[in-house]
Motif scaffolding. Structure first.
Motif, mmCIF file in Angstrom:
data_model
loop_
_atom_site.group_PDB
_atom_site.id
_atom_site.type_symbol
_atom_site.label_atom_id
_atom_site.label_comp_id
_atom_site.label_asym_id
_atom_site.label_seq_id
_atom_site.Cartn_x
_atom_site.Cartn_y
_atom_site.Cartn_z
ATOM 1 N N HIS A 104 40.214 1.560 -15.065
ATOM 2 C CA HIS A 104 40.995 1.616 -16.292
ATOM 3 C C HIS A 104 40.725 2.968 -16.950
ATOM 4 C CE1 HIS A 104 42.503 0.737 -20.325
ATOM 5 N NE2 HIS A 104 43.060 -0.374 -19.838
ATOM 6 N N ARG A 105 41.778 3.613 -17.443
ATOM 7 C CA ARG A 105 41.639 4.959 -18.000
ATOM 8 C C ARG A 105 40.612 5.007 -19.123
ATOM 9 N NH1 ARG A 105 43.440 7.390 -22.309
ATOM 10 N NH2 ARG A 105 44.708 5.573 -22.896
ATOM 11 N N ALA A 106 40.592 3.975 -19.975
ATOM 12 C CA ALA A 106 39.662 3.987 -21.104
ATOM 13 C C ALA A 106 38.210 3.865 -20.663
ATOM 14 C CB ALA A 106 40.007 2.857 -22.079
ATOM 15 N N LEU A 107 37.968 3.187 -19.533
ATOM 16 C CA LEU A 107 36.598 3.026 -19.049
ATOM 17 C C LEU A 107 36.086 4.261 -18.328
ATOM 18 C CD1 LEU A 107 36.734 -0.637 -17.679
ATOM 19 C CD2 LEU A 107 35.721 0.158 -19.818
ATOM 20 N N TYR A 139 25.505 8.393 -15.579
ATOM 21 C CA TYR A 139 26.287 9.284 -16.434
ATOM 22 C C TYR A 139 27.714 8.755 -16.464
ATOM 23 C CZ TYR A 139 28.764 13.231 -18.390
ATOM 24 O OH TYR A 139 29.559 14.009 -19.189
ATOM 25 N N LEU A 140 28.252 8.510 -17.663
ATOM 26 C CA LEU A 140 29.576 7.923 -17.863
ATOM 27 C C LEU A 140 30.435 8.924 -18.633
ATOM 28 C CD1 LEU A 140 28.145 4.496 -19.022
ATOM 29 C CD2 LEU A 140 28.970 5.040 -16.734
ATOM 30 N N ASN A 141 31.654 9.164 -18.156
ATOM 31 C CA ASN A 141 32.388 10.327 -18.658
ATOM 32 C C ASN A 141 33.332 10.054 -19.828
ATOM 33 O OD1 ASN A 141 34.522 8.995 -17.365
ATOM 34 N ND2 ASN A 141 35.428 10.909 -16.609
ATOM 35 N N ASN A 142 33.547 8.775 -20.219
ATOM 36 C CA ASN A 142 34.562 8.521 -21.242
ATOM 37 C C ASN A 142 34.076 7.495 -22.266
ATOM 38 O OD1 ASN A 142 37.058 9.005 -22.421
ATOM 39 N ND2 ASN A 142 38.091 7.390 -21.265
ATOM 40 N N PRO A 143 33.025 7.827 -23.030
ATOM 41 C CA PRO A 143 32.486 6.842 -23.979
ATOM 42 C C PRO A 143 33.423 6.578 -25.140
ATOM 43 C CG PRO A 143 31.426 8.964 -24.281
ATOM 44 C CD PRO A 143 32.292 9.093 -23.055
ATOM 45 N N TYR A 144 33.098 5.541 -25.882
ATOM 46 C CA TYR A 144 33.851 5.177 -27.079
ATOM 47 C C TYR A 144 33.928 6.352 -28.050
ATOM 48 C CZ TYR A 144 34.638 3.169 -31.728
ATOM 49 O OH TYR A 144 35.102 2.908 -32.992
ATOM 50 N N HIS A 145 35.129 6.531 -28.610
ATOM 51 C CA HIS A 145 35.334 7.471 -29.724
ATOM 52 C C HIS A 145 36.376 6.841 -30.630
ATOM 53 C CE1 HIS A 145 36.644 11.006 -31.987
ATOM 54 N NE2 HIS A 145 35.470 11.547 -31.660
ATOM 55 N N GLU A 146 36.085 6.792 -31.910
ATOM 56 C CA GLU A 146 36.949 6.042 -32.820
ATOM 57 C C GLU A 146 38.372 6.579 -32.865
ATOM 58 O OE1 GLU A 146 35.346 8.421 -36.807
ATOM 59 O OE2 GLU A 146 35.101 6.247 -36.606
ATOM 60 N N GLU A 147 38.591 7.836 -32.474
ATOM 61 C CA GLU A 147 39.945 8.386 -32.448
ATOM 62 C C GLU A 147 40.435 8.635 -31.028
ATOM 63 O OE1 GLU A 147 39.968 11.878 -34.843
ATOM 64 O OE2 GLU A 147 39.579 10.801 -36.724
ATOM 65 N N ALA A 148 39.608 9.288 -30.207
ATOM 66 C CA ALA A 148 40.049 9.688 -28.864
ATOM 67 C C ALA A 148 40.023 8.535 -27.861
ATOM 68 C CB ALA A 148 39.181 10.841 -28.351
ATOM 69 N N LEU A 151 39.533 2.111 -27.442
ATOM 70 C CA LEU A 151 39.533 0.887 -26.640
ATOM 71 C C LEU A 151 38.197 0.614 -25.967
ATOM 72 C CD1 LEU A 151 43.016 0.947 -24.833
ATOM 73 C CD2 LEU A 151 42.320 -0.429 -26.803
ATOM 74 N N ASN A 152 37.468 1.685 -25.646
ATOM 75 C CA ASN A 152 36.266 1.503 -24.844
ATOM 76 C C ASN A 152 35.058 1.157 -25.716
ATOM 77 O OD1 ASN A 152 34.365 1.406 -22.876
ATOM 78 N ND2 ASN A 152 34.298 3.614 -22.491
ATOM 79 N N ILE A 153 34.890 -0.135 -25.970
ATOM 80 C CA ILE A 153 33.731 -0.579 -26.746
ATOM 81 C C ILE A 153 32.623 -1.099 -25.826
ATOM 82 C CG2 ILE A 153 35.042 -1.089 -28.827
ATOM 83 C CD1 ILE A 153 35.092 -4.001 -28.016
ATOM 84 N N THR A 154 32.732 -0.777 -24.527
ATOM 85 C CA THR A 154 31.707 -1.211 -23.578
ATOM 86 C C THR A 154 30.517 -0.258 -23.552
ATOM 87 O OG1 THR A 154 32.735 -0.050 -21.708
ATOM 88 C CG2 THR A 154 33.436 -2.325 -22.126
ATOM 89 N N TYR A 155 30.736 1.038 -23.809
ATOM 90 C CA TYR A 155 29.625 1.988 -23.904
ATOM 91 C C TYR A 155 30.023 3.106 -24.856
ATOM 92 C CZ TYR A 155 32.121 4.882 -20.378
ATOM 93 O OH TYR A 155 33.043 5.625 -19.687
ATOM 94 N N SER A 156 29.008 3.691 -25.505
ATOM 95 C CA SER A 156 29.312 4.630 -26.586
ATOM 96 C C SER A 156 28.563 5.949 -26.486
ATOM 97 C CB SER A 156 29.014 3.983 -27.945
ATOM 98 O OG SER A 156 27.702 3.487 -27.970
ATOM 99 N N GLY A 191 21.673 -0.320 -23.186
ATOM 100 C CA GLY A 191 20.498 -1.072 -23.598
ATOM 101 C C GLY A 191 20.347 -1.199 -25.096
ATOM 102 N N GLY A 192 21.446 -1.080 -25.848
ATOM 103 C CA GLY A 192 21.380 -1.207 -27.296
ATOM 104 C C GLY A 192 21.012 0.079 -28.018
ATOM 105 N N VAL A 193 20.935 1.199 -27.271
ATOM 106 C CA VAL A 193 20.551 2.468 -27.900
ATOM 107 C C VAL A 193 21.641 2.971 -28.839
ATOM 108 C CG1 VAL A 193 19.973 4.880 -27.429
ATOM 109 C CG2 VAL A 193 19.023 3.073 -25.998
ATOM 110 N N ASN A 194 22.914 2.782 -28.491
ATOM 111 C CA ASN A 194 24.040 3.162 -29.345
ATOM 112 C C ASN A 194 25.046 2.026 -29.399
ATOM 113 O OD1 ASN A 194 23.091 6.093 -28.394
ATOM 114 N ND2 ASN A 194 24.333 6.338 -30.227
ATOM 115 N N GLN A 195 25.799 1.965 -30.477
ATOM 116 C CA GLN A 195 26.849 0.970 -30.661
ATOM 117 C C GLN A 195 28.203 1.674 -30.761
ATOM 118 O OE1 GLN A 195 26.314 -2.200 -30.398
ATOM 119 N NE2 GLN A 195 24.071 -2.083 -30.358
ATOM 120 N N PRO A 196 29.292 0.993 -30.290
ATOM 121 C CA PRO A 196 29.347 -0.325 -29.648
ATOM 122 C C PRO A 196 28.761 -0.295 -28.236
ATOM 123 C CG PRO A 196 31.504 0.696 -29.597
ATOM 124 C CD PRO A 196 30.636 1.603 -30.426
ATOM 125 N N ASN A 197 28.372 -1.473 -27.748
ATOM 126 C CA ASN A 197 27.645 -1.531 -26.484
ATOM 127 C C ASN A 197 27.829 -2.891 -25.814
ATOM 128 O OD1 ASN A 197 25.696 -0.728 -24.465
ATOM 129 N ND2 ASN A 197 24.244 -2.072 -25.497
#
Length: 368
Positions: A104-107, A139-148, A151-156, A191-197
């Motif tokens: 999925h593009r957002a993930l 290493y994950l290339n597309n973390p959550y961003h409130e504007e960009a 949708l991706n609230i799985t990692y931030s 591991g709860g280091v950043n939210q959303p997670n």
């Protein structure tokens, strides 16, 4: 800047910890082995296909996403008497490097490096059935961003901690080549280091091929010692657990400390049931008193006993909560290693449903 410093400090600490654990395992298993008992080396390549598990209504839009991955493993299989005594089998240790397109593009995409332990459960018809468990860093290339990328609230953030557990089948074609088939549950979160997670959970099926890099022939598999119930493990352990979480609405990191006690009772060659309790102090909670930051729970579960390794899956229920949680129960997954009689180290992931709360390091003291 302060939050980033804390996060990367934890990353450095975890990297050093995993490096030391891996080195300790390797030195323990190799010891002073003669040449004929030195570890066999293997290189394998894998293709993976999977299905995202929808563990929260908040990520329903990822339903149907099918991750695809490729990976390379380098492993050592230990065939000495000392190694066999660890798990009544010839175990493997290894390092795995994987690339994932999460479907999925957002993930986005990710690259994971994991340390894994792979003891053989049983062998039949030139085929080994193994339990494969591992953990590492991604290493994950597309973390959550409130504007960009809202949708991706799985990692931030860009870094996460992958865990895997499943079964692997290895069928010998000849003395040097093997066909591989696996079914593995995978989890990645910070591991709860950043939210959303909320984390990414996915089940994968993999196919691969493995090459033995040594010219020697493998010794025939040994015969495990029969299990004698009267000689089974009966012990009590006390564990100190420490991890970091990001409080809701903050970029600072907060310490979570836990103290647990557990009774372990072996009922089969590699199986035991466990029961215990846990007291936690969660400093990510915006409350003033220690009482309001604390929780008390009971736990019960199952553990695979693999010599000095123990991989356990436990369920816990809160008896008392100084602060509200969305769930009245939780799961706790642990991978521990007995460094010496009575002393162990390990890592544990605590989750509510399929959402990780925090990843913690563990120090254990066991009394038989």
């Amino acid at each position: 800047m302060h939050a980033n410093h804390n996060f990367f400090g934890k990353m450095r600490f975890l990297s050093i910890f995993f490096m030391l654990v891996f080195q300790s395992f390797f030195l323990l298993l190799t010891g002073q082995e003669v040449n004929k008992e030195r570890p066999f080396r293997y290189l394998s390549a894998h293709l993976y296909g999977g299905q995202i598990q929808i563990h929260s209504s908040r990520i329903e839009y990822f339903k149907g996403a099918r991750p695809f991955g490729v990976g390379v493993d380098f492993a050592w299989k230990f065939v000495s008497d000392k190694a066999y005594a660890l798990c009544q089998c010839y175990p493997s240790l290894g390092a795995s490097l994987n690339y994932w397109d999460f479907g999925h593009r957002a993930l986005g995409n990710g690259v994971s490096g994991l340390f894994f332990v792979q003891p053989v459960l049983f062998s039949v018809w030139d085929t080994d059935i193994s339990l494969k468990t591992g953990l590492g860093v991604s290493y994950l290339n597309n973390p959550y961003h409130e504007e960009a990328n809202p949708l991706n609230i799985t990692y931030s953030n860009h870094f996460g901690f992958p865990l895997m557990a499943g079964l692997s089948l290895s069928h010998s074609i000849n003395d040097d080549w093997m066909l591989l088939l696996s079914g593995i549950f995978q989890h990645i979160s910070n591991g709860g280091v950043n939210q959303p997670n909320l984390g990414i959970n996915y089940v994968t099926v993999g196919i691969g091929i493995q090459r033995k890099l040594d010219e020697r022939s493998l010794p025939p598999p040994g015969t495990p010692s029969p299990f004698e119930p009267e000689n089974g493990i009966r012990d009590v352990s006390v564990s100190l657990i420490a991890g970091l979480k990001e409080p809701t609405g903050s970029e600072d990191k907060a310490l979570v400390l836990s103290l647990s006690g557990e009774y372990r009772h072996q009922f089969a060659r590699i199986n035991a049931w466990t029961v215990g309790g846990m007291v936690e102090t969660d400093h990510s909670r915006d409350v003033s008193t220690l009482r309001d930051k604390s929780r008390i729970s009971l736990t019960a579960g199952h553990a695979f006993l693999l010599g000095r390794f123990s991989f356990a899956q436990k369920a816990g229920i809160y008896l008392w909560r100084g602060h509200a949680t969305h769930n009245s129960w939780f799961q706790y997954y642990t991978l521990d290693f007995d460094v010496m009689p009575g002393l162990g180290i390990g890592a544990g992931l605590k989750a509510h449903g399929r959402v990780a709360e925090f990843l913690g390091l563990r120090i254990l003291y066991r009394v038989q």
